[in-house]
Design a protein around this motif. Structure first.
Motif, PDB file in Angstrom:
ATOM      1  N   VAL A  38      40.253  46.596  47.679  1.00 23.48           N
ATOM      2  CA  VAL A  38      39.797  45.681  46.632  1.00 23.48           C
ATOM      3  C   VAL A  38      38.903  44.575  47.186  1.00 23.48           C
ATOM      4  CG1 VAL A  38      41.871  46.117  45.267  1.00 23.48           C
ATOM      5  CG2 VAL A  38      41.796  44.139  46.800  1.00 23.48           C
ATOM      6  N   THR A  39      38.569  44.635  48.484  1.00 23.48           N
ATOM      7  CA  THR A  39      37.833  43.543  49.123  1.00 23.48           C
ATOM      8  C   THR A  39      36.591  43.136  48.339  1.00 23.48           C
ATOM      9  OG1 THR A  39      38.616  44.225  51.291  1.00 23.48           O
ATOM     10  CG2 THR A  39      36.670  42.806  51.231  1.00 23.48           C
ATOM     11  N   ARG A  40      35.842  44.111  47.857  1.00 21.12           N
ATOM     12  CA  ARG A  40      34.580  43.818  47.150  1.00 21.12           C
ATOM     13  C   ARG A  40      34.714  43.962  45.632  1.00 21.12           C
ATOM     14  NH1 ARG A  40      33.220  46.075  51.998  1.00 21.12           N
ATOM     15  NH2 ARG A  40      31.676  44.942  53.224  1.00 21.12           N
ATOM     16  N   HIS A  41      35.912  44.078  45.152  1.00 19.69           N
ATOM     17  CA  HIS A  41      36.115  44.225  43.704  1.00 19.69           C
ATOM     18  C   HIS A  41      35.824  42.892  43.024  1.00 19.69           C
ATOM     19  CE1 HIS A  41      38.032  45.079  39.852  1.00 19.69           C
ATOM     20  NE2 HIS A  41      38.090  46.349  40.200  1.00 19.69           N
ATOM     21  N   PRO A  42      35.110  42.903  41.895  1.00 19.79           N
ATOM     22  CA  PRO A  42      34.751  41.636  41.230  1.00 19.79           C
ATOM     23  C   PRO A  42      35.957  40.849  40.709  1.00 19.79           C
ATOM     24  CG  PRO A  42      34.143  43.539  39.880  1.00 19.79           C
ATOM     25  CD  PRO A  42      34.501  44.062  41.228  1.00 19.79           C
ATOM     26  N   ALA A  43      37.111  41.494  40.555  1.00 12.16           N
ATOM     27  CA  ALA A  43      38.292  40.787  40.071  1.00 12.16           C
ATOM     28  C   ALA A  43      39.130  40.214  41.210  1.00 12.16           C
ATOM     29  CB  ALA A  43      39.155  41.727  39.224  1.00 12.16           C
ATOM     30  N   PHE A  44      38.630  40.310  42.448  1.00 10.83           N
ATOM     31  CA  PHE A  44      39.392  39.832  43.601  1.00 10.83           C
ATOM     32  C   PHE A  44      38.708  38.638  44.242  1.00 10.83           C
ATOM     33  CE2 PHE A  44      40.347  39.972  48.222  1.00 10.83           C
ATOM     34  CZ  PHE A  44      41.711  39.735  48.139  1.00 10.83           C
ATOM     35  N   ALA A  45      39.499  37.586  44.509  1.00 16.50           N
ATOM     36  CA  ALA A  45      39.007  36.415  45.247  1.00 16.50           C
ATOM     37  C   ALA A  45      39.772  36.345  46.563  1.00 16.50           C
ATOM     38  CB  ALA A  45      39.219  35.140  44.447  1.00 16.50           C
ATOM     39  N   ALA A  46      39.064  36.465  47.671  1.00 17.70           N
ATOM     40  CA  ALA A  46      39.719  36.499  48.978  1.00 17.70           C
ATOM     41  C   ALA A  46      40.276  35.142  49.379  1.00 17.70           C
ATOM     42  CB  ALA A  46      38.738  36.994  50.047  1.00 17.70           C
ATOM     43  N   SER A  47      39.837  34.084  48.705  1.00  9.45           N
ATOM     44  CA  SER A  47      40.381  32.757  48.980  1.00  9.45           C
ATOM     45  C   SER A  47      40.214  31.896  47.732  1.00  9.45           C
ATOM     46  CB  SER A  47      39.673  32.100  50.175  1.00  9.45           C
ATOM     47  OG  SER A  47      38.544  31.364  49.760  1.00  9.45           O
TER      48      SER A  47
ATOM     49  N   TRP B 184      38.964  29.107  47.629  1.00  4.60           N
ATOM     50  CA  TRP B 184      37.847  28.188  47.846  1.00  4.60           C
ATOM     51  C   TRP B 184      36.505  28.891  47.651  1.00  4.60           C
ATOM     52  CZ3 TRP B 184      41.394  28.645  52.195  1.00  4.60           C
ATOM     53  CH2 TRP B 184      42.534  27.863  51.999  1.00  4.60           C
ATOM     54  N   ASP B 185      36.553  30.130  47.137  1.00  6.75           N
ATOM     55  CA  ASP B 185      35.329  30.877  46.851  1.00  6.75           C
ATOM     56  C   ASP B 185      34.965  30.616  45.386  1.00  6.75           C
ATOM     57  OD1 ASP B 185      33.358  32.728  46.272  1.00  6.75           O
ATOM     58  OD2 ASP B 185      34.284  34.353  47.422  1.00  6.75           O
ATOM     59  N   ALA B 186      34.101  29.622  45.175  1.00  4.10           N
ATOM     60  CA  ALA B 186      33.798  29.181  43.809  1.00  4.10           C
ATOM     61  C   ALA B 186      33.209  30.301  42.961  1.00  4.10           C
ATOM     62  CB  ALA B 186      32.845  27.986  43.855  1.00  4.10           C
ATOM     63  N   ALA B 187      32.323  31.098  43.535  1.00  4.28           N
ATOM     64  CA  ALA B 187      31.681  32.171  42.766  1.00  4.28           C
ATOM     65  C   ALA B 187      32.711  33.210  42.331  1.00  4.28           C
ATOM     66  CB  ALA B 187      30.579  32.823  43.604  1.00  4.28           C
ATOM     67  N   ALA B 188      33.651  33.531  43.209  1.00  2.30           N
ATOM     68  CA  ALA B 188      34.690  34.505  42.851  1.00  2.30           C
ATOM     69  C   ALA B 188      35.584  33.961  41.743  1.00  2.30           C
ATOM     70  CB  ALA B 188      35.518  34.854  44.083  1.00  2.30           C
ATOM     71  N   LEU B 189      35.919  32.664  41.812  1.00  7.50           N
ATOM     72  CA  LEU B 189      36.751  32.075  40.763  1.00  7.50           C
ATOM     73  C   LEU B 189      36.020  32.055  39.426  1.00  7.50           C
ATOM     74  CD1 LEU B 189      38.468  29.050  42.576  1.00  7.50           C
ATOM     75  CD2 LEU B 189      39.203  31.430  42.445  1.00  7.50           C
ATOM     76  N   ASP B 190      34.725  31.813  39.466  1.00  4.75           N
ATOM     77  CA  ASP B 190      33.941  31.803  38.226  1.00  4.75           C
ATOM     78  C   ASP B 190      34.068  33.139  37.484  1.00  4.75           C
ATOM     79  OD1 ASP B 190      33.058  29.237  38.700  1.00  4.75           O
ATOM     80  OD2 ASP B 190      31.118  29.852  39.542  1.00  4.75           O
ATOM     81  N   ARG B 191      34.162  34.228  38.247  1.00  4.43           N
ATOM     82  CA  ARG B 191      34.232  35.561  37.627  1.00  4.43           C
ATOM     83  C   ARG B 191      35.565  35.806  36.923  1.00  4.43           C
ATOM     84  NH1 ARG B 191      32.134  37.261  42.793  1.00  4.43           N
ATOM     85  NH2 ARG B 191      34.188  38.132  43.305  1.00  4.43           N
ATOM     86  N   LEU B 192      36.580  34.992  37.229  1.00  5.31           N
ATOM     87  CA  LEU B 192      37.923  35.261  36.717  1.00  5.31           C
ATOM     88  C   LEU B 192      38.287  34.434  35.489  1.00  5.31           C
ATOM     89  CD1 LEU B 192      39.908  35.459  40.086  1.00  5.31           C
ATOM     90  CD2 LEU B 192      38.703  37.267  38.862  1.00  5.31           C
TER      91      LEU B 192
ATOM     92  N   PHE C  93      51.746  46.628  38.540  1.00  2.25           N
ATOM     93  CA  PHE C  93      51.249  45.821  37.424  1.00  2.25           C
ATOM     94  C   PHE C  93      49.723  45.815  37.438  1.00  2.25           C
ATOM     95  CE2 PHE C  93      55.305  44.143  38.823  1.00  2.25           C
ATOM     96  CZ  PHE C  93      56.033  43.995  37.635  1.00  2.25           C
ATOM     97  N   SER C  94      49.141  45.622  36.270  1.00  2.00           N
ATOM     98  CA  SER C  94      47.688  45.542  36.145  1.00  2.00           C
ATOM     99  C   SER C  94      47.283  44.100  35.890  1.00  2.00           C
ATOM    100  CB  SER C  94      47.210  46.430  34.989  1.00  2.00           C
ATOM    101  OG  SER C  94      45.811  46.278  34.801  1.00  2.00           O
ATOM    102  N   PHE C  95      46.309  43.620  36.680  1.00  2.00           N
ATOM    103  CA  PHE C  95      45.865  42.224  36.561  1.00  2.00           C
ATOM    104  C   PHE C  95      44.362  42.155  36.324  1.00  2.00           C
ATOM    105  CE2 PHE C  95      49.713  41.989  39.145  1.00  2.00           C
ATOM    106  CZ  PHE C  95      50.415  40.998  38.487  1.00  2.00           C
ATOM    107  N   GLY C  96      43.980  41.150  35.544  1.00  2.00           N
ATOM    108  CA  GLY C  96      42.561  40.911  35.328  1.00  2.00           C
ATOM    109  C   GLY C  96      41.914  40.201  36.500  1.00  2.00           C
ATOM    110  N   GLY C  97      42.727  39.647  37.396  1.00  2.00           N
ATOM    111  CA  GLY C  97      42.211  38.981  38.590  1.00  2.00           C
ATOM    112  C   GLY C  97      43.313  38.812  39.614  1.00  2.00           C
ATOM    113  N   VAL C  98      42.916  38.732  40.863  1.00  2.00           N
ATOM    114  CA  VAL C  98      43.849  38.491  41.963  1.00  2.00           C
ATOM    115  C   VAL C  98      43.215  37.457  42.890  1.00  2.00           C
ATOM    116  CG1 VAL C  98      45.062  39.448  43.960  1.00  2.00           C
ATOM    117  CG2 VAL C  98      44.825  40.813  41.872  1.00  2.00           C
TER     118      VAL C  98
END
Length: 473
Positions: free
Chosen positions: A178-187, A189-197, A369-374
């Protein structure tokens, strides 16, 4: 810039986060001979590192401003700086500045500005430069250390300080899909990843400590309306910092515990005593913290590892509590029945279309479980230098210039921070500060501990120059 070794004492600090910048400040402020200081740090600004590079206003320091001056002899130094500068950096301080919890980006600006001040007021003849590169290799000799940078530059120094901070563990193989999955934020503090969620219905938060608070505060600030499921392996859950009062110095009443079991028994007894008197348990870390270094260094490795295995999770949520303002986002989400926490272990994650399927081991068994974001909120917690993939760390270990600490936390060093090689030789011109000393000092990650270490390290380096001063007088 050419460093003349005959007129300067050359010092290279590898890492320009809080610990590295503060070491430079203390050296420049205290030196009576010309110094040539170089900091190797790829980031544009010094003094920030991972913790203070965030730009989110809801990410706050987890202690009141009155305790975080970089100059302990002037406790209100940060308070005065905030009064004079906070507004122009986008933060309006409250009336009680000393009791406030300022944004972490602002604290990073404070450290940066203090370093600039120290450079501009340094003793005549001293020089400073910031090399925007990482170290790639280090070769020691009795009187010089040669460092090669990632840009191919070679720098010779009389003294080297390893201020490398901590490293984020790579995702385990079952999670790596899931490293590059758009619903995953690796930290968090990744503002762009959080914006997607923001539009997700439910977010899985892996970890329940300070990083989790950052994630929830950031998502709530973005207007997130969905639910959170927070998991942690031990079932611990962080609380906010309250204004507890130190009731008694209970560890001074008898010899310090020498085992993890006896320490736990002593602390539990004190917690029961506080509860019986209707006193806040948050007085406990105030009483324990001054003894952490002594407790750790007097214990043998078996007891240190026993503490790390069984008590670390409890200590982390006891000692490292959240700033009240950022924690309010967590409290509100709980009150609205949008955040639930339970004990669970993450077994695997895999893409499921636009969602992520997470398999968890819970008390009820194994469930998916299924999640819209992690969001991975486990933080930068890889301290085992044998598992760190950073090229410089690998070179240091493989060359034998350092050896991993016997506990598996950081590297081996003397109690003063002089690094020890694989063959047991103490480097008299290579020191470490902060996170690399986790195995030596355990609580070496916070502002308070790193401040003490930086002052002692600067004093130790400068004492070596005394013969030079006497010879010139």
């Amino acid at each position: 810039m050419h460093i003349d070794p005959h007129s300067h004492h050359s010092i290279v600090i590898i890492g320009g986060g809080f610990a590295g910048a503060l070491t430079a400040i203390k050296l420049l402020d205290k030196t009576e001979v010309p110094l040539a200081i170089t900091i190797l740090e790829p980031r544009e600004e010094l003094g920030r590192g991972v913790a203070y590079s965030t730009t989110e206003a809801v990410h706050l320091v987890n202690g009141p401003a009155g305790t975080f001056s970089v100059h302990p002899e002037t406790p209100d130094h940060l308070v005065h700086w905030l009064a004079e500068n906070a507004s122009r950096y986008g933060w309006t301080p409250p009336v009680d500045i000393a009791g406030s919890f300022p944004p972490r980006y602002l604290y990073g600006t404070y450290v940066r500005d203090e370093l600039r001040r120290a450079i501009s007021t340094a003793r005549a003849g001293s020089t400073f430069r910031h090399v925007r590169a990482a170290a790639s290799n280090l070769v020691s000799a009795p009187h010089k250390v040669r460092i090669t940078t990632s840009e191919g530059e070679t720098i010779e120094a009389d003294e080297v300080v390893l201020a490398l901070g901590v490293f984020q563990p790579a995702l385990a193989r079952p999670e790596a899909t899931v490293t590059r999955h758009p619903a995953f934020a690796a930290s968090p503090w990744d503002a762009a990843a959080l914006d997607r969620l923001v539009e997700a219905d439910e977010i899985l938060l892996i970890g329940s400590s300070l990083s989790m608070v950052d994630a929830v505060a950031s998502m709530e600030a973005r207007g997130f309306q969905g639910r959170y499921q927070v998991i942690s392996r031990r079932g611990q859950f962080i609380e906010d910092r309250r204004n507890a009062v130190l009731e008694r110095d209970f560890l001074a009443e008898s010899p310090l515990p020498t085992t993890a079991r006896s320490l736990l028994s002593t602390v539990k007894a004190e917690r029961r005593a506080l509860a019986a008197e209707a006193k806040d348990w948050q007085a406990l870390p105030l009483a324990i913290r001054p003894y952490i270094l002594s407790l750790w260094q007097k214990a043998d490795d078996a007891e240190r590892l026993r503490f790390a295995r069984h008590l670390r999770a409890f200590w982390d949520v006891t000692a490292h509590r959240a700033a009240p303002d950022s924690y309010r986002a967590v409290s509100n989400a709980i009150a609205e029945d949008r955040l639930r926490h339970h004990r669970a272990r993450l077994l695997a994650m895999k893409p499921s279309g636009r969602r992520i399927a997470a398999t968890l081991k819970t008390r009820a068994g194994t469930e998916t479980f299924s999640f819209g974001g992690v969001i991975d909120c486990r933080g930068h917690q890889l301290h085992d230098w044998q598992r760190i993939s950073d090229p410089f760390v690998r070179n240091l270990v493989e060359s034998g210039e350092v050896r991993p600490h016997s506990t598996g936390f950081g590297i081996d060093a003397t109690e003063q921070g002089d690094v020890i090689s694989e063959e047991g030789r103490v480097h008299r011109n290579i020191s470490a500060i902060g996170h690399p000393l986790r195995g030596v000092a355990w609580e070496s990650s916070s502002i308070s501990e790193q401040r003490v270490q930086a002052i002692a390290l600067a004093d130790r380096i400068l004492r070596k120059l005394t013969p030079l001063v006497l010879a010139a007088s």
